[in-house]
Design an enzyme around this catalytic site. Structure first.
Site, PDB file in Angstrom:
ATOM      1  CB  SER A  52      -0.856   0.002   0.844  1.00 43.76           C
ATOM      2  OG  SER A  52      -0.247   0.044   2.485  1.00 43.76           O
ATOM      3  CG  ASN A  55      -4.315  -4.293  12.768  1.00 43.41           C
ATOM      4  OD1 ASN A  55      -3.395  -4.329  11.869  1.00 43.41           O
ATOM      5  ND2 ASN A  55      -4.643  -5.583  13.477  1.00 43.41           N
ATOM      6  CB  THR A  96     -39.844  27.841  -8.593  1.00 45.79           C
ATOM      7  OG1 THR A  96     -40.921  28.037  -9.863  1.00 45.79           O
ATOM      8  CG2 THR A  96     -39.564  28.292  -8.001  1.00 45.79           C
ATOM      9  CG  HIS A  97     -41.134  24.082 -11.558  1.00 45.75           C
ATOM     10  ND1 HIS A  97     -41.137  22.321 -11.733  1.00 45.75           N
ATOM     11  CD2 HIS A  97     -41.804  25.126 -11.058  1.00 45.75           C
ATOM     12  CE1 HIS A  97     -42.084  22.776 -10.673  1.00 45.75           C
ATOM     13  NE2 HIS A  97     -42.162  24.348  -9.433  1.00 45.75           N
ATOM     14  CB  SER A 153     -13.814  26.391 -28.644  1.00 41.72           C
ATOM     15  OG  SER A 153     -14.206  25.443 -29.557  1.00 41.72           O
ATOM     16  CE  LYS A 205     -19.358  27.522 -27.145  1.00 42.57           C
ATOM     17  NZ  LYS A 205     -19.314  26.497 -27.406  1.00 42.57           N
ATOM     18  CG  ASN A 235     -16.649  26.760 -23.341  1.00 47.90           C
ATOM     19  OD1 ASN A 235     -17.777  27.268 -24.274  1.00 47.90           O
ATOM     20  ND2 ASN A 235     -15.877  25.891 -24.128  1.00 47.90           N
ATOM     21  CD  GLU A 273     -19.261  23.660 -18.626  1.00 50.89           C
ATOM     22  OE1 GLU A 273     -19.975  23.411 -19.248  1.00 50.89           O
ATOM     23  OE2 GLU A 273     -18.108  23.113 -19.339  1.00 50.89           O
ATOM     24  CE1 TYR A 328      -6.728  -3.282   8.555  1.00 54.52           C
ATOM     25  CE2 TYR A 328      -5.943  -4.629   8.663  1.00 54.52           C
ATOM     26  CZ  TYR A 328      -5.815  -4.033   8.156  1.00 54.52           C
ATOM     27  OH  TYR A 328      -5.241  -3.359   7.189  1.00 54.52           O
ATOM     28  CD  GLN A 335      -3.330  -1.979   2.472  1.00 52.10           C
ATOM     29  OE1 GLN A 335      -2.452  -2.660   3.394  1.00 52.10           O
ATOM     30  NE2 GLN A 335      -2.568  -3.300   0.896  1.00 52.10           N
ATOM     31  CE  LYS A 383      -4.575   4.131   5.037  1.00 53.47           C
ATOM     32  NZ  LYS A 383      -5.356   2.113   4.767  1.00 53.47           N
TER      33      LYS A 383
HETATM   34  N1  ARG Z   1      -1.104  -1.020   5.026  1.00 48.19           N
HETATM   35  C1  ARG Z   1      -2.317  -1.431   6.100  1.00 48.19           C
HETATM   36  C2  ARG Z   1      -3.227  -0.649   6.038  1.00 48.19           C
HETATM   37  O1  ARG Z   1      -3.200   0.551   5.637  1.00 48.19           O
HETATM   38  C3  ARG Z   1      -1.538  -1.145   7.407  1.00 48.19           C
HETATM   39  C4  ARG Z   1      -2.034  -2.471   8.489  1.00 48.19           C
HETATM   40  C5  ARG Z   1      -1.710  -3.552   8.477  1.00 48.19           C
HETATM   41  N2  ARG Z   1      -2.047  -3.997   9.112  1.00 48.19           N
HETATM   42  C6  ARG Z   1      -2.062  -5.593   8.845  1.00 48.19           C
HETATM   43  N3  ARG Z   1      -2.978  -6.172   9.823  1.00 48.19           N
HETATM   44  N4  ARG Z   1      -1.649  -6.536   8.454  1.00 48.19           N
HETATM   45  O2  ARG Z   1      -4.698  -0.891   6.412  1.00 48.19           O
END
Ligand code: ARG
Length: 457
Positions: free
Chosen positions: A22, A110, A155-156, A277, A283, A285, A290, A317, A322, A325
């Site tokens: 990760s 964890n 409205t509308h 454009s 144009k 824009n 947007e 966990y 993972q 993020k």
């Molecule tokens: N890279 C993991 C995550 O973002 C970290 C936690 C890993 N924990 C584990 N028991 N493998 O969740």
């Protein structure tokens, strides 16, 4: 080298490593991971796992590492570590040798990742709070300048009643204020520290988790180790708060795109937020707006993504988490830049007063006024509504505004009408009538802006 080699006799496959690692996403947690590790080195010294001197050595090395990665962030990805926690631990071991191997005592990735992510959420949340406040402020500035600038309200998407541009701004100020309070609320709730909960069952060392939470500037420690390592409510809440805020931004963008269209022409966007454009030279824009409208979709997508990832996950966990993020980082980045761009658009926006007033004069936006006039003269509202409806049909046929019809024609629809009717049909009168709290009368709009500006100070 991975942190967990002992139990394995075979190497991970390359494909699995690529799939499992990760670091390409969580490298962004490097500061939080180092700060959390500094706090942890103090915590394990407090229960005698390492000496104070050793703790100081670890803290020094970690601080040095922080400086190094701030100078050369590319060091992180170049390491090829499994994740940011592995990177920091390996870098520490390289710096201080065997002492570095003691840092992870009583800690798990964890509780570590849960802590890192909450620290990141706190910092990013504060950043976005500043941007939301800035946008609210910018809306108030435009509202102040345009508090009595007439335009039609819709409205509308049909012209309904005249309003002022300042009043329109204040509608979005209300939305921003709700967004600000939602974000503050989410930040308050996530302000608890999971560190010291271990893998799932709590740490085996009797440390003071209140002090540990304080050292990381959390309001309090979390209270249940299972929940601590498996809670991602804050990711969901921030994403939901962002999604609602983006909904507001996209509605504002849509309104402005329409106001800026050749058909409406109530406003002019500045050159610095529009593009041309490649084919049509005439144009200009509204790309900035947007894109705000378009990017709302990916924020909604991330919200649904995290909700779906977390659905039915067993305690505690699981590696599924993972996946939390990538979406969150994108949500916070997208939300931030959209807020900044929205502010820039408002800074350069000009109202075409003549055109906006003309549009408010057309489209029978004062028909309700006439009904209210009849009511004031004793006609029941439902009957007044019907009379004015018929009168509007006649006016449309003659392509005239209500006030352009001769008094005798108006009187043929209701004999209570006298020549004071023309005064009540003016735009100024329509606006001034809206005196009850929350209405569009310029006087009220001015007061509302003053009250809101006072709140800032
Ligand atoms: N890279 C993991 C995550 O973002 C970290 C936690 C890993 N924990 C584990 N028991 N493998 O969740």
């Amino acid at each position: 080298m991975a942190l967990w080699g002992g139990r394995f006799s075979q190497q991970s496959s390359q494909l699995f490593t690529l799939f499992n690692d990760s670091l390409p996403v969580d490298y962004r947690l490097v500061e939080q991971d180092i700060i959390g590790s500094i706090a942890w080195s103090q915590a394990i010294a407090s229960v005698g796992i390492i000496t104070l001197d050793e703790s100081n050595q670890l803290q020094q090395a970690l601080t040095q590492l922080l400086n190094e990665v701030q100078q050369q962030p590319e060091l992180i990805l170049a390491s090829g570590a499994e994740d940011i926690h592995s990177f920091v631990e390996q870098a520490l071991i390289t710096k201080v040798g065997d002492l570095g191997k003691k840092l992870h005592t009583g800690r798990s990735r964890n509780d570590q990742v849960a802590t890192d992510l909450k620290l990141w959420c706190k910092a990013q949340g504060q950043h976005v709070l500043g941007l939301l406040t800035g946008l609210r402020q910018q809306l108030l500035l435009v509202a102040e300048r345009e508090y009595d600038a007439v335009m039609p309200g819709f409205t509308h998407l049909q012209r309904a009643q005249p309003i002022t541009f300042g009043h329109w701004c204040l509608a979005y100020v209300e939305m921003m204020e709700r967004d600000i309070s939602r974000l503050q609320d989410a930040l308050k709730r996530l302000d608890t520290c999971p560190l010291g909960c271990g893998a799932l069952a709590g740490t085996a060392y009797a440390m003071d988790r209140v002090a540990l939470a304080q050292s990381l500037q959390f309001a309090a420690p979390t209270l249940n180790s299972l929940d601590s390592v498996s809670d991602r409510d804050h990711v969901v809440e921030l994403s939901a708060t962002a999604a609602i805020s983006m909904m507001h931004l996209s509605r504002m963008a849509e309104d402005l795109i329409f106001f800026n269209s050749g058909e409406a022409n109530f406003i002019e966007l500045s050159d610095d937020v529009t593009s041309g454009s490649s084919l049509m030279p005439q144009k200009k824009n509204p790309d900035a707006l947007e894109l705000i409208r378009g990017k709302t979709g990916r924020v909604y997508g991330s919200l649904v993504g995290i909700l779906t990832t977390m659905k039915a996950l067993p305690l505690a966990y699981n590696k599924d988490m993972q996946e939390d993020k990538e979406g969150l980082f994108d949500v916070m980045d997208t939300w931030s830049i959209c807020l900044e761009v929205a502010q820039l658009v408002l800074q350069g926006l000009q109202v075409n007063h003549e055109q906006a007033t003309l549009a408010a004069l057309q489209g029978y936006a004062n028909a309700t006024e006439l009904a209210d006039y009849l009511v004031a003269k004793g006609v029941p509202f439902r009957e007044a509504h019907h009379i004015v409806g018929e009168l509007v049909v006649a006016a449309i046929k003659q392509q005239l505004a209500i006030e352009a019809l001769p008094l005798s024609t108006l009187q043929s629809y209701s004999d209570v009408i006298t020549d004071d009717v023309f005064e009540c049909l003016t735009i100024e009168s329509c606006l001034a009538q809206r005196q009850a709290l929350g209405g569009t009368s310029p006087e009220l709009v001015k007061q509302a802006i003053a009250a809101k500006s006072k709140l800032n100070n």
